[in-house]
Design a protein around this motif. Structure first.
Motif, PDB file in Angstrom:
ATOM      1  N   ILE A   1     127.017 -33.526  32.211  1.00  0.00           N
ATOM      2  CA  ILE A   1     128.183 -33.082  32.987  1.00  0.00           C
ATOM      3  C   ILE A   1     128.039 -31.589  33.232  1.00  0.00           C
TER       4      ILE A   1
ATOM      5  N   LEU B   1     135.489 -27.417  34.631  1.00  0.00           N
ATOM      6  CA  LEU B   1     136.654 -28.300  34.696  1.00  0.00           C
ATOM      7  C   LEU B   1     137.823 -27.593  35.367  1.00  0.00           C
TER       8      LEU B   1
ATOM      9  N   SER C   1     138.783 -32.504  27.555  1.00  0.00           N
ATOM     10  CA  SER C   1     137.669 -33.367  27.144  1.00  0.00           C
ATOM     11  C   SER C   1     138.087 -34.843  27.131  1.00  0.00           C
TER      12      SER C   1
ATOM     13  N   ILE D   1     137.500 -36.094  30.451  1.00  0.00           N
ATOM     14  CA  ILE D   1     136.063 -36.293  30.707  1.00  0.00           C
ATOM     15  C   ILE D   1     135.641 -37.680  30.251  1.00  0.00           C
TER      16      ILE D   1
ATOM     17  N   TYR E   1     137.183 -40.535  32.177  1.00  0.00           N
ATOM     18  CA  TYR E   1     136.552 -40.600  33.506  1.00  0.00           C
ATOM     19  C   TYR E   1     135.213 -41.329  33.414  1.00  0.00           C
TER      20      TYR E   1
ATOM     21  N   TYR F   1     125.390 -36.393  25.116  1.00  0.00           N
ATOM     22  CA  TYR F   1     126.140 -35.685  26.154  1.00  0.00           C
ATOM     23  C   TYR F   1     125.544 -34.290  26.303  1.00  0.00           C
TER      24      TYR F   1
ATOM     25  N   ALA G   1     131.642 -31.848  36.937  1.00  0.00           N
ATOM     26  CA  ALA G   1     132.899 -31.583  36.226  1.00  0.00           C
ATOM     27  C   ALA G   1     134.081 -31.461  37.188  1.00  0.00           C
TER      28      ALA G   1
ATOM     29  N   ILE H   1     136.426 -34.452  38.097  1.00  0.00           N
ATOM     30  CA  ILE H   1     137.294 -35.048  37.082  1.00  0.00           C
ATOM     31  C   ILE H   1     138.717 -34.486  37.190  1.00  0.00           C
TER      32      ILE H   1
END
Length: 464
Positions: free
Chosen positions: A169, A173, A179, A182, A185, A202, A280, A283
């Motif tokens: 990612i 944001l 988070s 995230i 999503y 991640y 990012a 989202i």
């Protein structure tokens, strides 16, 4: 070339069985009252001691009440399970962080805050959300009761090496996106079974920018897309978090540990079985509408229409909506909520409580919403009181309870009544998860707090 997962796995393989699983050495074993009684019974029947009591961390969390913890537990089954843990730990010589202990709390909250959780470890617990600890660059996963017994007896586990997936990612944001958004999503995009059989790493600039507590939220919910676990490479943020904690290495041992932790990263040319890339900025604040964590949408989106659903999935989609009392194509924003639960091993850390307190300061909850704030541990509770967060909650009409798993699951006294809607910061929205007939909408602490104030599902970005 090796992945981060390969490096930790290879270092812990005691023996490989050709065409079969590996014998994997386990550094830390967390236990609680739900999945340990039968394991201890197994040891007792076979006359086997616990292999190494120093590598076992025990606490009571699932069955404990979150009000009046100094009084006897009312629910008979909960009382029996908690007492069984007390008895088993006493008999086998394991230190227990039980009710009344300053370190008591949700197992996946106390491990990191005490410095028990460290990069490069293998960690297990009879609890699926053990994946939380992977935020530190460790291989951490849930195990079954027979495996709990195996680890207690041998400090090892038979495990087949999983496939590997990397989710990257990159970018920044938006304000009000956390988070939790995230991970909701990601799950909404790949489904609740999209990572089955994989361990997920991640990566990317958006992940590196997160605090440790935010990283824990992401790794915690890896299991909700079917993954065996999730992990994030340790960096300066990780090292700064661990430093000085109760069970963190000290002095020369600290320097040696940090030198090793700094080697724990995926090599540039390492190959993954699956790679997924996400921006990012795509989202938004997320909320679930169905009965698995993959049924999530942005707070401003409508629930999918019947036409948008694959024919094979339509029966379960419609059954889910029927349970939730929603219609296909319905707007979720503005839908009334009855309860707000901010807690669980996903979002009950001090950072979560600080974010909620900062948002609700000077505001009042909606009259017809009941709000439960349940800290993840005695230490989080104490910190909240020290910072005056409890007073902010009190002024807003929120109830700050005592530590435990609480309304994440209907295993204690904190249940959501049938038919009522609860915006929850926990990790699962299965039918009956929060109580028989309860309707759960998963969201971030900020989105949950916004609903507490307005009484309906709201876009927190319009309120910050």
């Amino acid at each position: 070339m090796s992945t981060l997962f390969d490096k930790i796995w290879d270092k812990h393989v005691v023996k490989s069985i050709e065409g079969g699983p590996s014998v994997l050495y386990i550094d830390k074993h967390f236990i609680h009252e739900v999945t340990s009684p039968q394991a201890f019974d197994g040891l007792r029947k076979r006359g086997i001691p616990v292999h190494n009591v120093k590598q076992v961390v025990a606490t009571a969390d699932h069955n404990v009440p979150t009000i009046d913890q100094h009084l006897p537990i009312k629910e008979a089954l909960s009382k029996m399970q908690v007492q069984k843990l007390v008895d088993n730990c006493a008999e086998f010589g394991i230190e227990l962080y039980g009710l009344g202990h300053p370190y008591q709390g949700i197992v996946h909250v106390i491990g990191p805050e005490l410095g028990v959780t460290q990069p490069g470890m293998t960690m297990v617990c009879g609890d699926s959300h053990t994946s939380t600890h992977g935020a530190f660059g460790s291989i951490a996963f849930g195990i079954g009761t027979s495996e709990v017994e195996m680890v207690l007896a041998t400090q090892c586990l038979l495990q087949s090496k999983p496939k590997q997936m990397r989710i990257t990612i990159d970018g920044e944001l938006h304000k009000g996106v956390t988070s939790k958004d995230i991970i909701l999503y990601i799950i909404s995009k790949i489904s609740a079974s999209g990572a089955t059989g994989y361990f997920v790493e991640y990566a990317g600039s958006a992940i590196r920018a997160l605090s440790m507590e935010a990283r824990m939220t992401i790794c915690n919910m890896s299991i909700e897309m079917g993954a065996r676990g999730g992990l994030i490479a340790p960096d300066e943020t990780t090292i700064n978090y661990v430093k000085g904690r109760k069970f963190a290495p000290q002095g020369a041992d600290w320097d040696k540990a940090v030198a090793y932790w700094n080697t724990l990263r995926t090599d540039d040319d390492a190959k993954f079985d699956v790679e997924i890339n996400i921006k990012a900025e795509d989202i938004e604040p997320m909320v679930t509408y169905g009965t698995n964590p993959g049924m999530g949408i942005s707070v401003n989106e409508n629930i999918p229409s019947e036409k948008a659903i694959d024919e094979k999935e339509k029966p379960s989609f419609l059954k889910s909506l029927q349970y939730m009392g929603f219609e296909p194509g319905e707007k979720i924003k503005g839908h009334k909520v009855d309860y707000v639960f901010i807690g669980s091993c996903t979002n009950a850390r001090i950072e979560d409580l600080r974010a909620v307190a900062s948002f609700v300061k000077g505001k009042k909850k909606s009259d017809d919403v009941e709000v439960w704030i349940v800290p993840g541990s005695k230490q989080v509770e104490a910190q909240a009181k020290e910072e005056g967060i409890d007073k902010i909650f009190e002024a807003a009409g929120f109830q700050l309870r005592q530590p435990g798993c609480s309304a994440c699951l209907g295993m204690n006294e904190d249940k959501i009544p049938a038919g009522k809607y609860c915006i929850s910061t926990s990790n699962r929205n299965f039918e009956g998860r929060q109580g028989a007939g309860a309707r759960t909408l998963l969201a971030s602490p900020l989105t949950a707090a916004a609903a507490a104030i307005t009484g309906v599902v709201s876009d927190v970005r319009e309120m910050i």
